[in-house]
Design an enzyme around this catalytic site. Structure first.
Site, PDB file in Angstrom:
ATOM      1  N   ASN A  78      60.189  -8.421 -38.130  1.00 34.26           N
ATOM      2  CA  ASN A  78      60.790  -7.230 -37.069  1.00 34.26           C
ATOM      3  C   ASN A  78      62.148  -7.298 -37.092  1.00 34.26           C
ATOM      4  O   ASN A  78      62.946  -6.233 -37.439  1.00 34.26           O
ATOM      5  CB  ASN A  78      60.594  -7.424 -35.556  1.00 34.26           C
ATOM      6  CG  ASN A  78      58.903  -7.126 -35.487  1.00 34.26           C
ATOM      7  OD1 ASN A  78      58.698  -5.859 -36.026  1.00 34.26           O
ATOM      8  ND2 ASN A  78      58.294  -7.703 -34.462  1.00 34.26           N
TER       9      ASN A  78
ATOM     10  N   GLU B 103      50.796 -10.495 -32.624  1.00 30.97           N
ATOM     11  CA  GLU B 103      50.588 -10.304 -34.263  1.00 30.97           C
ATOM     12  C   GLU B 103      49.383 -11.154 -34.330  1.00 30.97           C
ATOM     13  O   GLU B 103      49.185 -11.523 -35.789  1.00 30.97           O
ATOM     14  CB  GLU B 103      51.955 -10.513 -34.950  1.00 30.97           C
ATOM     15  CG  GLU B 103      52.109 -12.165 -35.006  1.00 30.97           C
ATOM     16  CD  GLU B 103      52.532 -13.026 -34.103  1.00 30.97           C
ATOM     17  OE1 GLU B 103      52.147 -12.382 -32.758  1.00 30.97           O
ATOM     18  OE2 GLU B 103      53.090 -14.000 -34.149  1.00 30.97           O
TER      19      GLU B 103
HETATM   20  N1  LIG Z   1      56.604  -4.472 -34.532  1.00 30.29           N
HETATM   21  C1  LIG Z   1      55.891  -5.276 -33.447  1.00 30.29           C
HETATM   22  N2  LIG Z   1      56.094  -6.475 -33.277  1.00 30.29           N
HETATM   23  C2  LIG Z   1      55.239  -7.173 -32.398  1.00 30.29           C
HETATM   24  C3  LIG Z   1      54.476  -6.423 -31.866  1.00 30.29           C
HETATM   25  N3  LIG Z   1      53.907  -7.299 -30.796  1.00 30.29           N
HETATM   26  C4  LIG Z   1      54.520  -8.376 -30.938  1.00 30.29           C
HETATM   27  N4  LIG Z   1      55.478  -8.321 -31.934  1.00 30.29           N
HETATM   28  C5  LIG Z   1      56.451  -9.224 -32.037  1.00 30.29           C
HETATM   29  O1  LIG Z   1      55.627 -10.246 -32.793  1.00 30.29           O
HETATM   30  C6  LIG Z   1      56.614 -11.290 -33.001  1.00 30.29           C
HETATM   31  C7  LIG Z   1      56.057 -12.589 -33.113  1.00 30.29           C
HETATM   32  O2  LIG Z   1      57.100 -13.851 -33.071  1.00 30.29           O
HETATM   33  P1  LIG Z   1      56.561 -15.209 -33.005  1.00 30.29           P
HETATM   34  O3  LIG Z   1      55.433 -15.550 -32.018  1.00 30.29           O
HETATM   35  O4  LIG Z   1      57.829 -16.086 -33.029  1.00 30.29           O
HETATM   36  O5  LIG Z   1      55.737 -15.728 -34.307  1.00 30.29           O
HETATM   37  P2  LIG Z   1      56.224 -15.508 -35.748  1.00 30.29           P
HETATM   38  O6  LIG Z   1      57.568 -14.981 -36.071  1.00 30.29           O
HETATM   39  O7  LIG Z   1      55.242 -14.923 -36.624  1.00 30.29           O
HETATM   40  O8  LIG Z   1      55.992 -17.083 -36.294  1.00 30.29           O
HETATM   41  P3  LIG Z   1      54.847 -17.746 -36.687  1.00 30.29           P
HETATM   42  O9  LIG Z   1      53.706 -17.371 -36.013  1.00 30.29           O
HETATM   43  O10 LIG Z   1      55.205 -19.138 -36.390  1.00 30.29           O
HETATM   44  O11 LIG Z   1      54.771 -17.509 -38.252  1.00 30.29           O
HETATM   45  C8  LIG Z   1      57.831 -11.119 -31.871  1.00 30.29           C
HETATM   46  O12 LIG Z   1      58.955 -10.828 -32.159  1.00 30.29           O
HETATM   47  C9  LIG Z   1      57.037  -9.972 -31.037  1.00 30.29           C
HETATM   48  O13 LIG Z   1      58.284  -9.197 -30.547  1.00 30.29           O
HETATM   49  C10 LIG Z   1      54.053  -5.176 -31.603  1.00 30.29           C
HETATM   50  O14 LIG Z   1      53.105  -4.472 -31.088  1.00 30.29           O
HETATM   51  N5  LIG Z   1      54.907  -4.407 -32.824  1.00 30.29           N
END
Ligand SMILES: Nc1nc2c(ncn2[C@@H]2O[C@H](COP(=O)(O)OP(=O)(O)OP(=O)(O)O)[C@@H](O)[C@H]2O)c(=O)[nH]1
Length: 342
Positions: free
Chosen positions: A227, A262
């Protein structure tokens, strides 16, 4: 997947209620007027009313036993058609049968609905007009003016009932569509179209007897970084693509949901742990090899996963906790891998 009662089921229940209401009230009327007719020296009228009384009781018992009451509605409407025609043509007690024929024929439409009711009414008007105007010896002798007024008032009454039934069905369908779309919105994720947490709960409840299943939790790796580097819209397209890949590998009976930001939940039925691992590997490869485009460059994204099983001995919460533990050990050991609970 069934979330609550369908409009057809609700309409079926409405008809069942109407059949019971009519048979309750109608049987009292038929019994009382049948008895009075016999006491007044009209044995033929009395026996017809008692015959209808018996038929109504039988139909009401049958309506209690069967799920779809449509055949009972059709029979009841036919019975009302015959009873109403009889009262009209034979005149009942000294020509008063015609008054009853209005309410009885009106019920006929309510019992079967506007479409079939319209056919019954059309036939009712045509057949009874022929007999009323035909001067048959067995019909009650109405004057020419009375006959034309009876037919005209019947047609007016039927047009009014049909119009009100069409309006009722129209409003009811509009309300059902709105409530259906609200129900869908409450249980699905708007971005991917998959079930959300609430939808999973409903889907599991709808399954009633929980069959053994394999439960898989997937979580996109470093999604925050994706993101941050490529923007939120790019992140959204990754989420949508993963949901499409998962759907292309799973069956209609499985429960597939966006479990969190996610994170995805897959509950696979009619399968074992090993084939499920193979299936997740395929999803994983398809996703990893998918070339996400960003400013001319091709980006590869991965996910990690945890697998557990779900059966009658383990509750859903326990299984998801186990899958979650395994997901985090997959993340801890370097990501882009699947760990199963054995
Ligand atoms: N684009 C988008 N991002 C989302 C959505 N829902 C959640 N996110 C983002 O998903 C990200 C999840 O980040 P983290 O929980 O830190 O997990 P990660 O960066 O995947 O790290 P790991 O799971 O440890 O690999 C956050 O930055 C949220 O803002 C969505 O509907 N759309």
């Amino acid at each position: 997947m069934n979330f609550g009662r369908t409009p057809e089921e609700i309409e079926n229940e409405r008809k069942r209620l109407l059949i019971h209401a009519f048979s309750g009230l109608g049987s009292i009327f038929l019994f009382v007027f049948g008895s009075l007719s016999i006491l007044d020296g009209r044995p033929f009228l009395g026996s017809v009313l008692f015959g209808c009384f018996g038929a109504v009781i039988v139909l009401s018992i049958v309506a209690r036993k069967i799920n779809n009451v449509q055949p009972v509605s059709l029979f009841l409407a036919l019975l009302l058609f015959l009873l109403s025609s009889f009262l009209l043509l034979r005149g009942g007690a000294s020509g008063t049968g015609v008054y009853w024929s209005y309410s009885v024929s009106m019920l006929m439409v309510l019992v079967v609905g506007p479409k079939t009711g319209g056919i019954y009414m059309g036939l009712y008007i045509i057949i009874n007009s022929i007999f009323i105007f035909g001067n048959f010896s067995f019909t009650y002798q109405y004057s020419g003016l009375e006959s034309s007024r009876i037919i005209a008032t019947s047609i007016t009454l039927y047009v009014l009932i049909l119009a009100s039934e069409w309006i009722r069905i129209g409003s009811y369908s509009a309300i059902s569509r709105t409530s259906e779309s609200h129900r869908n919105m409450a249980s699905t994720d708007s971005l991917t179209g998959l079930l959300n947490r609430h939808g999973v709960k409903e889907a599991l409840e709808a399954k009633k007897i929980l069959q053994p299943a394999v439960l898989i939790l997937l979580d996109i790796d470093n999604f925050k970084k994706i993101n941050d580097s490529y923007g939120h819209d790019f992140g959204d397209s990754v989420l949508v693509k993963l949901s499409e890949i998962i759907m292309s590998h799973t069956k209609g009976g499985d429960i597939i949901a966006r479990w969190g930001g996610e994170e995805y939940l897959l509950i696979l039925f009619d399968t074992e742990l090993d084939p499920s691992k193979v299936l997740v590997s395929k999803i994983k490869n398809d996703f990893k090899n998918y070339p996400f485009e960003w400013e001319g460059a091709s980006i590869s994204v991965t996910f990690s996963g945890g697998i557990s099983t779900l059966n009658s001995n383990s509750s859903f919460t326990q299984s998801i906790t186990l899958a979650d533990k395994k997901l985090y050990s997959a993340k801890d050991s370097g990501r882009d891998r699947i760990v199963a609970y054995l």
